[in-house]
Design a protein around this motif. Structure first.
Motif, short mmCIF file in Angstrom:
data_model
loop_
_atom_site.label_atom_id
_atom_site.label_comp_id
_atom_site.label_asym_id
_atom_site.label_seq_id
_atom_site.Cartn_x
_atom_site.Cartn_y
_atom_site.Cartn_z
N LYS A 20 0.83 -1.20 0.00
CA LYS A 20 0.00 0.00 0.00
C LYS A 20 0.87 1.26 0.00
O LYS A 20 0.59 2.23 -0.72
CB LYS A 20 -0.91 -0.04 1.24
CG LYS A 20 -1.95 1.05 1.33
CD LYS A 20 -2.79 0.79 2.59
CE LYS A 20 -3.80 1.90 2.82
NZ LYS A 20 -4.59 1.67 4.05
N VAL A 21 1.93 1.23 0.79
CA VAL A 21 2.85 2.38 0.84
C VAL A 21 3.56 2.56 -0.50
O VAL A 21 3.71 3.69 -0.99
CB VAL A 21 3.87 2.18 1.99
CG1 VAL A 21 4.99 3.22 1.91
CG2 VAL A 21 3.17 2.28 3.34
N VAL A 22 3.97 1.47 -1.11
CA VAL A 22 4.62 1.56 -2.42
C VAL A 22 3.65 2.12 -3.45
O VAL A 22 4.03 2.96 -4.30
CB VAL A 22 5.16 0.19 -2.86
CG1 VAL A 22 5.63 0.24 -4.32
CG2 VAL A 22 6.30 -0.24 -1.95
N ALA A 23 2.39 1.69 -3.41
CA ALA A 23 1.39 2.22 -4.35
C ALA A 23 1.26 3.73 -4.19
O ALA A 23 1.12 4.47 -5.18
CB ALA A 23 0.05 1.54 -4.12
N HIS A 24 1.32 4.21 -2.96
CA HIS A 24 1.26 5.66 -2.73
C HIS A 24 2.48 6.35 -3.30
O HIS A 24 2.38 7.42 -3.91
CB HIS A 24 1.13 5.94 -1.22
CG HIS A 24 0.86 7.38 -0.91
ND1 HIS A 24 1.86 8.33 -0.86
CD2 HIS A 24 -0.30 8.03 -0.65
CE1 HIS A 24 1.32 9.50 -0.56
NE2 HIS A 24 0.01 9.35 -0.43
N LEU A 25 3.66 5.74 -3.11
CA LEU A 25 4.88 6.31 -3.69
C LEU A 25 4.76 6.37 -5.21
O LEU A 25 5.16 7.36 -5.84
CB LEU A 25 6.09 5.48 -3.28
CG LEU A 25 6.50 5.52 -1.80
CD1 LEU A 25 7.58 4.48 -1.51
CD2 LEU A 25 6.98 6.90 -1.40
N ARG A 26 4.21 5.32 -5.82
CA ARG A 26 4.04 5.29 -7.27
C ARG A 26 3.10 6.41 -7.73
O ARG A 26 3.34 7.08 -8.73
CB ARG A 26 3.46 3.94 -7.71
CG ARG A 26 4.32 2.72 -7.41
CD ARG A 26 5.52 2.63 -8.31
NE ARG A 26 6.18 1.33 -8.22
CZ ARG A 26 7.47 1.14 -8.42
NH1 ARG A 26 8.26 2.18 -8.70
NH2 ARG A 26 8.02 -0.06 -8.33
N ALA A 162 9.91 10.87 1.74
CA ALA A 162 8.74 10.34 1.02
C ALA A 162 8.05 9.20 1.74
O ALA A 162 6.81 9.14 1.78
CB ALA A 162 9.15 9.90 -0.38
N VAL A 163 8.80 8.27 2.33
CA VAL A 163 8.15 7.09 2.91
C VAL A 163 7.40 7.47 4.18
O VAL A 163 6.34 6.90 4.49
CB VAL A 163 9.16 5.96 3.16
CG1 VAL A 163 10.05 6.24 4.38
CG2 VAL A 163 8.44 4.63 3.35
N LYS A 164 7.90 8.43 4.94
CA LYS A 164 7.18 8.89 6.13
C LYS A 164 5.84 9.49 5.73
O LYS A 164 4.79 9.18 6.32
CB LYS A 164 8.01 9.92 6.90
CG LYS A 164 7.36 10.42 8.19
CD LYS A 164 8.33 11.35 8.93
CE LYS A 164 7.77 11.78 10.29
NZ LYS A 164 6.63 12.71 10.15
N ASN A 165 5.86 10.35 4.71
CA ASN A 165 4.62 10.94 4.23
C ASN A 165 3.66 9.89 3.70
O ASN A 165 2.44 9.95 3.95
CB ASN A 165 4.91 11.97 3.14
CG ASN A 165 5.66 13.18 3.65
OD1 ASN A 165 5.60 13.49 4.84
ND2 ASN A 165 6.36 13.88 2.76
N GLU A 168 2.05 7.95 6.57
CA GLU A 168 1.07 8.78 7.26
C GLU A 168 -0.25 8.83 6.52
O GLU A 168 -1.33 8.76 7.13
CB GLU A 168 1.63 10.19 7.46
CG GLU A 168 2.72 10.26 8.53
CD GLU A 168 3.30 11.64 8.70
OE1 GLU A 168 2.97 12.54 7.87
OE2 GLU A 168 4.07 11.85 9.65
N GLU A 169 -0.20 8.93 5.20
CA GLU A 169 -1.42 8.96 4.42
C GLU A 169 -2.10 7.59 4.40
O GLU A 169 -3.32 7.48 4.53
CB GLU A 169 -1.13 9.43 2.99
CG GLU A 169 -0.65 10.86 2.89
CD GLU A 169 -1.60 11.85 3.51
OE1 GLU A 169 -2.81 11.77 3.23
OE2 GLU A 169 -1.14 12.71 4.30
N CYS A 170 -1.31 6.54 4.27
CA CYS A 170 -1.88 5.19 4.22
C CYS A 170 -2.53 4.80 5.55
O CYS A 170 -3.56 4.09 5.56
CB CYS A 170 -0.80 4.17 3.86
SG CYS A 170 -0.21 4.31 2.15
N ARG A 171 -1.96 5.24 6.64
CA ARG A 171 -2.50 4.89 7.95
C ARG A 171 -3.90 5.43 8.19
O ARG A 171 -4.64 4.93 9.04
CB ARG A 171 -1.56 5.39 9.05
CG ARG A 171 -0.35 4.51 9.28
CD ARG A 171 0.65 5.15 10.21
NE ARG A 171 0.08 5.59 11.48
CZ ARG A 171 0.75 6.21 12.45
NH1 ARG A 171 2.05 6.47 12.26
NH2 ARG A 171 0.17 6.56 13.56
N ALA A 172 -4.29 6.46 7.45
CA ALA A 172 -5.60 7.07 7.68
C ALA A 172 -6.74 6.13 7.33
O ALA A 172 -7.84 6.23 7.88
CB ALA A 172 -5.73 8.37 6.89
#
Length: 468
Positions: A20-26, A162-165, A168-172
């Motif tokens: 999920k975090v990687v998808a956000h980075l993408r 980037a990964v911290k951000n 944070e978004e994925c955790r919501a």
């Protein structure tokens, strides 16, 4: 086995979170290969002592590991979808004091990871991964959470933001496992609130009630608390984050119990928090003024809950709570004027000064809310969530009405605002202190699930305090 138990019998979904975090980075422009590297919290010693400080795992690390061990690390190779957990090796000298540590095979069985190595293998593993990702590869880490002996020299580039951000978004937005953990924490929290209601009949000091709450949480599986409890009796309940918890429950001037107690306290289960507030009469019966304010706050919450579903504007829900407060305080004669003018002048902020709620998860005030504490509008300045609620989020709904002289008196002294408050009627309500009711709400596509089951109807609360 209950549905919660069935879900929690499985592994914390660390791999799904990594993807999920990687998808956000993408989605935010990352195109190549790379490695996410995170460190757990270190063992820290009490200053001038040889004992360890209470341990609290780093939440970013836990989100991609599900691991509560201190001094652990992880590396997730994006290209191969391989998640490696690194745990401390056995130290023979510590076994006599602490027993045998978790072994790699035990950790592999316990956590949703592909491989478990020792922390002594980190740099060699990173060096190998650096050669794997190629010339355009990144290592993603968090600034300030990289040990001095860790080497990223094999990677072409390092990103410490980037990964911290992304996390944070994925955790919501929570998955079913996370919601089950929050629900479990709520179930234990409800037991602890009920224990406090039972203890209130004979307790003489706030600390007795705090002890009843903490003991019940520990006994039922929440050894850690989500935050330091607020156990505020009498007018102390008008202090939003009261932490003394050591005052008598009796008023020395009358030798009678103070009117109410505001209990804002919750358990934490494996890094996931509940956050629950209840207000109840210490005597077992709300005074007329206390009941009036309690009913207003409960209506504030009920009307706010009726609006909640995917896509609702949190600002709109917050304004709804203020409108209900204005109507109620007008009816009591505390406020005067038109509803629209009172809202426009932000008079209700004198009695309801905080935001309606916040995201909840691994932190009590969880990530992803995008607050704007520089907002010039006092009604929205302290909102910890801004914008539309996504399905899957968990948010607290915690309206309150408070009679705090420090907050209200500037309004009374203002030539422009004093006319909106009837100070003579207000005088009857100072002893109420503050009333807050807080539930934890799982937002769904078409509505919500209330994860909090602690009683909140006034009649039921009175019966429970009286031992019924």
């Amino acid at each position: 086995m209950t549905s919660i138990e069935k879900i929690l019998a499985g592994k914390y979904p660390a791999k799904a979170h990594a993807r999920k975090v990687v998808a956000h980075l993408r989605q935010n422009g990352f195109e190549g290969d790379g490695v996410i590297y995170l460190e757990g919290q270190k063992t820290r010693m009490v200053e001038d002592d040889d004992t360890e400080q209470p341990f609290r795992q780093r939440r970013y690390f836990f989100y991609l590991s599900g691991c509560l061990l201190p001094d652990a690390h992880l590396a997730y190779h994006i290209g191969t979808d391989k998640l490696t957990l690194f745990i401390p090796p056995l130290n023979p000298e510590s076994v006599i004091w602490s027993g045998l540590p978790v072994s790699p095979s035990e950790a592999k069985e316990r956590y949703d990871v592909d491989e478990v190595l020792f922390t002594t293998d980190i740099n060699s593993t990173l060096a190998h991964l650096g050669s794997e990702v190629g010339k355009s590869g990144f290592v993603f880490a968090i600034e300030g959470q990289i040990a001095d002996d860790i080497s990223f020299t094999s990677f072409p580039d390092t990103d410490v933001v980037a990964v911290k951000n992304a996390i944070e978004e994925c955790r919501a937005i929570k998955d079913a496992y996370e919601v089950a953990m929050i629900r479990f924490a709520n179930d234990v929290t409800t037991k602890a609130h009920l224990a406090v209601l039972k203890a209130a009949k004979t307790a003489v000091n706030e600390r007795e009630l705090e002890a009843a709450f903490i003991g019940t949480c520990i006994a039922h599986g929440c050894r850690e608390l989500a935050y330091h409890p607020i156990v505020a009796s009498g007018t102390s309940s008008a202090t939003l984050h009261y932490v003394d918890n050591a005052q008598p429950l009796f008023d020395a001037s009358t030798n009678k119990k103070k009117l109410n107690l505001l209990l804002d306290a919750a358990g934490e289960y494996k890094a996931y928090c509940a956050d629950v507030t209840r207000t109840f009469p210490l005597s077992g019966k709300f005074s007329p003024q206390s009941r009036e304010i309690y009913d207003i706050v409960l209506e504030m919450q009920n009307e706010s809950l009726a609006l909640i579903k995917e896509g609702v504007s949190w600002e709109d829900v917050h304004v709804t709570a203020h409108r209900v407060a204005i109507k109620g305080l007008l009816k009591l004669g505390i406020l005067r004027g038109s509803e629209e003018e009172l809202l426009e002048k932000r008079i209700s902020s004198a009695f309801f000064p905080h935001g309606l709620g916040h995201y909840l998860g691994m932190d009590t005030h969880d990530t992803g809310g995008h607050p704007n504490y520089e907002d010039k509008d006092i009604m929205f300045r302290y909102l910890r969530v801004r914008g539309k609620l996504p399905a899957g989020s968990v948010v607290t709904v915690e309206p309150g009405v408070y009679f705090c002289r420090f907050i209200i008196e500037p309004y009374l002294q203002s030539p422009d605002l004093s006319g909106f408050i009837n100070s003579e009627v207000l005088e009857k309500y100072w002893e109420v202190g503050g009333v807050r009711i807080e539930d934890n709400i799982h937002v769904t596509k078409d509505g919500y699930e209330n994860l909090t089951t602690a009683p909140k109807e006034a009649a039921e609360i009175e019966l429970l305090v009286n031992g019924a």
